[in-house]
Design a protein around this motif. Structure first.
Motif, PDB file in Angstrom:
ATOM      1  N   GLU A  21      75.165  24.822 -18.539  1.00  0.00           N
ATOM      2  CA  GLU A  21      74.511  23.594 -18.104  1.00  0.00           C
ATOM      3  C   GLU A  21      75.451  22.397 -18.269  1.00  0.00           C
ATOM      4  N   GLU A  37      72.248  14.551 -24.707  1.00  0.00           N
ATOM      5  CA  GLU A  37      70.808  14.662 -24.465  1.00  0.00           C
ATOM      6  C   GLU A  37      70.528  15.323 -23.124  1.00  0.00           C
ATOM      7  N   GLN A  38      71.312  14.962 -22.099  1.00  0.00           N
ATOM      8  CA  GLN A  38      71.138  15.582 -20.780  1.00  0.00           C
ATOM      9  C   GLN A  38      71.467  17.073 -20.821  1.00  0.00           C
ATOM     10  N   ALA A  40      71.352  19.074 -23.469  1.00  0.00           N
ATOM     11  CA  ALA A  40      70.307  19.756 -24.239  1.00  0.00           C
ATOM     12  C   ALA A  40      69.050  19.951 -23.395  1.00  0.00           C
ATOM     13  N   GLU A  41      68.644  18.915 -22.690  1.00  0.00           N
ATOM     14  CA  GLU A  41      67.442  19.025 -21.855  1.00  0.00           C
ATOM     15  C   GLU A  41      67.628  20.078 -20.764  1.00  0.00           C
ATOM     16  N   ALA A  42      68.763  20.064 -20.097  1.00  0.00           N
ATOM     17  CA  ALA A  42      69.015  21.032 -19.027  1.00  0.00           C
ATOM     18  C   ALA A  42      69.036  22.466 -19.561  1.00  0.00           C
ATOM     19  N   GLY A  44      67.317  23.464 -22.151  1.00  0.00           N
ATOM     20  CA  GLY A  44      66.036  23.778 -22.772  1.00  0.00           C
ATOM     21  C   GLY A  44      66.092  23.856 -24.285  1.00  0.00           C
ATOM     22  N   SER A  46      66.832  21.314 -28.063  1.00  0.00           N
ATOM     23  CA  SER A  46      66.829  19.948 -28.591  1.00  0.00           C
ATOM     24  C   SER A  46      68.266  19.493 -28.839  1.00  0.00           C
ATOM     25  N   PRO A  47      68.487  18.175 -28.898  1.00  0.00           N
ATOM     26  CA  PRO A  47      69.831  17.702 -29.257  1.00  0.00           C
ATOM     27  C   PRO A  47      70.294  18.235 -30.620  1.00  0.00           C
TER      28      PRO A  47
END
Length: 195
Positions: A21, A37-38, A40-42, A44, A46-47
């Motif tokens: 990702e 953060e982006q 981690a979100e992509a 799935g 957490s940071p």
């Protein structure tokens, strides 16, 4: 060769997912514009999970699971094998497990490292750690101290050989067999680097 346990496989899957990702986002929006953060979100996660695997954003590119795998493969080589032969066999064993997607990911990471100054700087630190690891493995195999000049020189020469081979492979578009390229580099090193 034993198969890794479920926990180890899940860790490897999470690491790869975050790395994939991150590489996708870096390609889409640029390295500097992409945040942890982006990523981690992509992926799935957490940071804080990201930081458990990768202390910095640079590490998501330069770190991988390969060093421990090469250590394990090296240690499986016959006890009497010369270090260079043990490394040759360990690399062949390692790369035999790589899928075309793994090779493409490796190539993409190397290309990114070459294009981003912060990644090149972090890669130098990673190379120092890998060189130390190689020195310890060679010292263990040969009964010498990791601090011996000859052990350290061997480890540094091996890293330089691998680096040259990987760069040639990437510059050739990843079309050649990386195991064969690295094998040629090791043969050249073993022959005393004649020109």
């Amino acid at each position: 060769m034993s198969r890794p346990g479920l926990r180890e496989r899940k860790k490897t899957e999470t690491l790869r997912r975050m790395q994939e990702e991150a590489l996708r986002l870096f390609e889409e929006q640029g390295y500097d514009a992409t945040t942890i953060e982006q990523i981690a979100e992509a992926a799935g996660v957490s940071p804080s999970t990201f930081y458990r695997y990768f202390p910095t954003k640079e590490d998501v590119v330069v770190q991988d699971e390969y060093d421990p795998m090469i250590v394990a493969a090296f240690r499986r080589q016959p006890e009497g094998a010369a270090p260079i032969d043990a490394f040759r066999s360990a690399l062949a064993e390692q790369f035999a497990q790589f899928s075309p997607e793994d090779m493409a990911r490796l190539r993409g990471r190397v290309e990114l490292v070459l294009s981003v100054p912060a990644l090149r700087a972090r890669q130098v630190q990673q190379v120092v750690a890998t060189e130390r690891m190689i020195g310890e493995m060679v010292a263990e195999r040969t009964g010498r101290s990791p601090g011996d000049l000859e052990v350290r020189n061997f480890a540094a020469a091996l890293i330089a050989t691998w680096s040259a081979g990987i760069l040639v492979w990437v510059e050739g578009g990843g079309q050649d067999d990386l195991t064969a390229v690295l094998g040629r580099c090791l043969d050249h090193l073993e022959a005393g680097v004649p020109l």
